[in-house]
Design a protein around this motif. Structure first.
Motif, short mmCIF file in Angstrom:
data_model
loop_
_atom_site.label_atom_id
_atom_site.label_comp_id
_atom_site.label_asym_id
_atom_site.label_seq_id
_atom_site.Cartn_x
_atom_site.Cartn_y
_atom_site.Cartn_z
N GLY A 1 0.83 -1.19 0.00
CA GLY A 1 0.00 0.00 0.00
C GLY A 1 0.87 1.24 0.00
N PHE A 2 0.54 2.19 -0.86
CA PHE A 2 1.33 3.42 -0.88
C PHE A 2 1.23 4.14 0.47
N LYS A 3 0.04 4.12 1.06
CA LYS A 3 -0.17 4.70 2.38
C LYS A 3 -0.46 3.58 3.37
N GLY A 4 -0.03 3.78 4.63
CA GLY A 4 -0.35 2.82 5.67
C GLY A 4 -1.79 2.97 6.12
N GLY A 5 -2.23 2.05 6.98
CA GLY A 5 -3.57 2.13 7.52
C GLY A 5 -4.67 1.70 6.58
N VAL A 6 -4.33 0.89 5.56
CA VAL A 6 -5.34 0.46 4.58
C VAL A 6 -5.73 -1.01 4.78
N GLY B 1 4.72 2.92 1.27
CA GLY B 1 5.50 4.05 0.82
C GLY B 1 6.51 3.70 -0.27
N ILE B 2 7.15 4.74 -0.78
CA ILE B 2 8.19 4.56 -1.81
C ILE B 2 9.50 4.31 -1.08
N HIS B 3 9.76 3.05 -0.80
CA HIS B 3 10.89 2.65 0.04
C HIS B 3 11.61 1.51 -0.65
N ASP B 4 12.89 1.33 -0.32
CA ASP B 4 13.68 0.31 -0.98
C ASP B 4 13.11 -1.10 -0.82
N ILE B 5 12.55 -1.41 0.36
CA ILE B 5 11.97 -2.74 0.56
C ILE B 5 10.81 -2.96 -0.41
N ALA B 6 9.93 -1.98 -0.52
CA ALA B 6 8.81 -2.10 -1.45
C ALA B 6 9.31 -2.18 -2.88
N ALA B 7 10.35 -1.42 -3.21
CA ALA B 7 10.89 -1.44 -4.56
C ALA B 7 11.39 -2.83 -4.93
N VAL B 8 12.16 -3.43 -4.05
CA VAL B 8 12.70 -4.76 -4.31
C VAL B 8 11.58 -5.79 -4.35
N THR B 9 10.65 -5.69 -3.42
CA THR B 9 9.57 -6.67 -3.32
C THR B 9 8.72 -6.70 -4.58
N ILE B 10 8.32 -5.52 -5.06
CA ILE B 10 7.44 -5.46 -6.23
C ILE B 10 8.21 -5.68 -7.53
N SER B 11 9.35 -5.02 -7.67
CA SER B 11 10.07 -5.05 -8.94
C SER B 11 10.84 -6.34 -9.17
N ARG B 12 11.28 -7.00 -8.08
CA ARG B 12 12.20 -8.12 -8.28
C ARG B 12 11.78 -9.44 -7.64
N LEU B 13 10.95 -9.40 -6.62
CA LEU B 13 10.69 -10.63 -5.87
C LEU B 13 9.37 -11.32 -6.19
N CYS B 14 8.37 -10.59 -6.64
CA CYS B 14 7.03 -11.17 -6.70
C CYS B 14 6.58 -11.50 -8.11
N GLY C 1 -5.34 0.54 -1.76
CA GLY C 1 -5.56 1.97 -1.73
C GLY C 1 -7.01 2.32 -1.48
N ALA C 2 -7.23 3.59 -1.14
CA ALA C 2 -8.57 4.15 -1.00
C ALA C 2 -8.78 5.16 -2.12
N ASP C 3 -10.01 5.49 -2.38
CA ASP C 3 -10.32 6.41 -3.47
C ASP C 3 -10.15 7.85 -2.98
N ASN C 4 -8.89 8.28 -2.89
CA ASN C 4 -8.62 9.65 -2.46
C ASN C 4 -7.38 10.18 -3.18
N SER C 5 -7.13 11.46 -3.03
CA SER C 5 -6.03 12.10 -3.76
C SER C 5 -4.66 11.57 -3.32
N GLN C 6 -4.53 11.16 -2.04
CA GLN C 6 -3.25 10.63 -1.60
C GLN C 6 -2.90 9.34 -2.33
N THR C 7 -3.89 8.47 -2.47
CA THR C 7 -3.66 7.20 -3.18
C THR C 7 -3.26 7.44 -4.62
N TRP C 8 -4.03 8.23 -5.34
CA TRP C 8 -3.76 8.39 -6.77
C TRP C 8 -2.55 9.25 -7.02
N GLY C 9 -2.28 10.22 -6.17
CA GLY C 9 -1.04 11.00 -6.32
C GLY C 9 0.18 10.13 -6.11
#
Length: 461
Positions: A144-149, A296-309, A316-324
């Motif tokens: 999730g780009f934002k926590g609490g989802v 968030g945009i963090h190295d762990i997320a980068a490796v997990t999505i781009s290389r591991l999975c 996400g939720a339907d709000n400006s924070q998610t889509w931004g």
């Protein structure tokens, strides 16, 4: 009175540098555009098989300095013939084709080598390690780009659901700064002595043998064939000495000689997968690995999505924070030329979907889908005009708004107040409660099909 030129800012520099690189390539040159960790650009021209007049080299250099101002490197134009390691630089695997193709027919090519301090793996999409190793293990990242989802709770529900269907499931908690999947999944069982942080720290000094990294959860899958294992971020430690989690966490992101952080994280996940086969009574490797990634945009997320999975579920939720946030992330994949490599393993999850007279679920999901499609369109192929008629021909991968199998189409999880602040230790059997089953019904059906193509996935949690 002549005013000084407006300063070139970071966002201005890249398109200006690319414009110069394209013009140089149009003169028949092979070029590499290099951006350093401060954002400054240098252009490497491969002149080893072609004589380039000195006045052209000077003109290119002066244009780089003039157009980029502070974002031109100290030596903005480098000739490959004068570099000691030109082949290593020009042949770097990290260099990506520039976003716009240079026309064929006597033209050169443009590649971009982007050097960063963190986040570099967002632009380095590769085959998951499990596939390279010949393993049949399927890895799914939950991000999730934002926590609490509700990402971690969804991970726990999905893990139990898959185990109930006879799969050997391993959940790896990669949310190192905010670990939670381990205790939530343990269901009162004893966590392993060590966690992912221990493996990363100990492996860096060649001391990882014998670590206790995984443990069976306290959940007994229905049917008796499935298994549910947990690899927590934080181990339980021992009574003999304090567990120095923060001190370990401060050291996990360091690169070591011959192995960067991405390789180290991939090795940690693979070690946990191997441990399940070694420690389990059945000797079976995991069929499914769920990677609970940091937000968030963090190295762990980068490796997990781009290389591991193999599959990445994006919450996400339907709000400006998610889509931004996702818009920034998708723009990075688009500009690095990685859109085609990443897009088909993505799928949006609409988390905490409301359903009330004021905002019915159907209206919410319709709005979510439209915003998601607008966001994902950056990763889809553009329609191209037919030369003879001008009629637009759909791109090779250009799903419609209504395509319910497309990455942008949301998988819903309903909002349920009873899941907020859930404490699994004080709520045994929480996953079997009616409101949980209702909230996750569609999510489990679709996610299970994406992961396993299991025709029984519509039975519910």
């Amino acid at each position: 009175m002549n005013l000084p030129p407006a300063p070139v800012r970071f966002d201005d520099a890249r398109p200006r540098a690319l414009a110069i690189a394209y013009d140089v390539a149009a003169e028949g040159m092979e070029v590499l555009l290099v951006r350093d960790v401060l954002g400054r650009f240098a252009l490497v021209v491969d002149d080893r098989e072609r004589d380039v007049p000195a006045d052209r080299v000077l003109a290119w250099s002066e244009r780089l300095t003039s157009d980029l101002q502070r974002y031109a490197a100290d030596r903005p134009l480098l000739r490959a013939s004068g570099l000691f390691s030109a082949d290593a630089l020009l042949g770097s695997e990290r260099a990506q084709p520039a976003p716009r193709r240079v026309p064929a027919g006597g033209y050169g090519s443009v590649r971009l080598l982007d050097n960063t301090v963190v986040g570099e793996d967002w632009a380095q999409v590769s085959t998951p390690t499990a596939e390279r190793d010949g393993s049949r293990t399927h890895r799914t990242a939950l991000y999730g780009f934002k926590g609490g989802v509700g990402r971690t709770t969804a991970t726990a529900v999905l893990a139990r659901h898959l185990a109930d269907r006879g799969h050997v499931v391993l959940v790896v908690d990669l949310d190192l700064e905010s670990p939670g999947a381990g205790p939530l999944l343990a269901a009162g069982a004893r966590l392993p002595r060590h966690g992912i942080v221990d493996q990363l720290v100990e492996a860096a000094v060649g001391n990882a043998d014998g670590l206790e990294l995984v443990a069976p959860s306290g959940y007994a899958p229905r049917g008796g064939w499935g298994e549910l294992w947990v690899a927590p971020a934080r181990g339980r430690g021992t009574d003999e000495c304090p567990y120095s989690y923060v001190d370990k966490l401060n050291r996990v992101y360091a690169d070591i000689p011959g192995m960067d952080f991405a390789d180290r994280l991939a090795a940690a996940v693979r070690t946990c997968e191997d441990a399940v086969a070694w420690e389990g009574e059945s000797g079976r490797r995991p069929d499914v690995v769920l990677l609970d990634s940091r937000a968030g945009i963090h190295d762990i997320a980068a490796v997990t999505i781009s290389r591991l999975c193999d599959l990445a579920l994006l919450f996400g939720a339907d709000n400006s924070q998610t889509w931004g946030g996702y818009g920034d992330l998708f723009a990075a994949w688009h500009s690095s030329g990685q859109a085609r490599a990443i897009r088909e393993k993505l799928r949006m999850v609409a988390s905490m979907v409301p359903d009330s007279p004021q905002r019915p679920m159907s209206a919410y999901l319709e709005s979510f889908r439209e915003h998601s499609w607008e966001c994902f369109s950056l990763l889809y192929d553009d329609d191209v005009p037919e030369p003879e008629t001008g009629r637009l021909i759909p791109g090779a991968f250009s799903p419609s708004l209504e395509d319910d199998s497309a990455p942008h189409h949301p998988i819903p999880i309903l909002f349920e107040p009873g899941l907020v602040g859930l404490d699994a230790d004080s709520a045994p059997g929480w996953q079997d409660r009616a409101f949980v089953r209702a909230a996750y019904r569609d999510f489990l059906t679709t996610a299970t099909l994406l992961i396993t193509a299991d025709p029984q996935s519509d039975e519910g949690p």
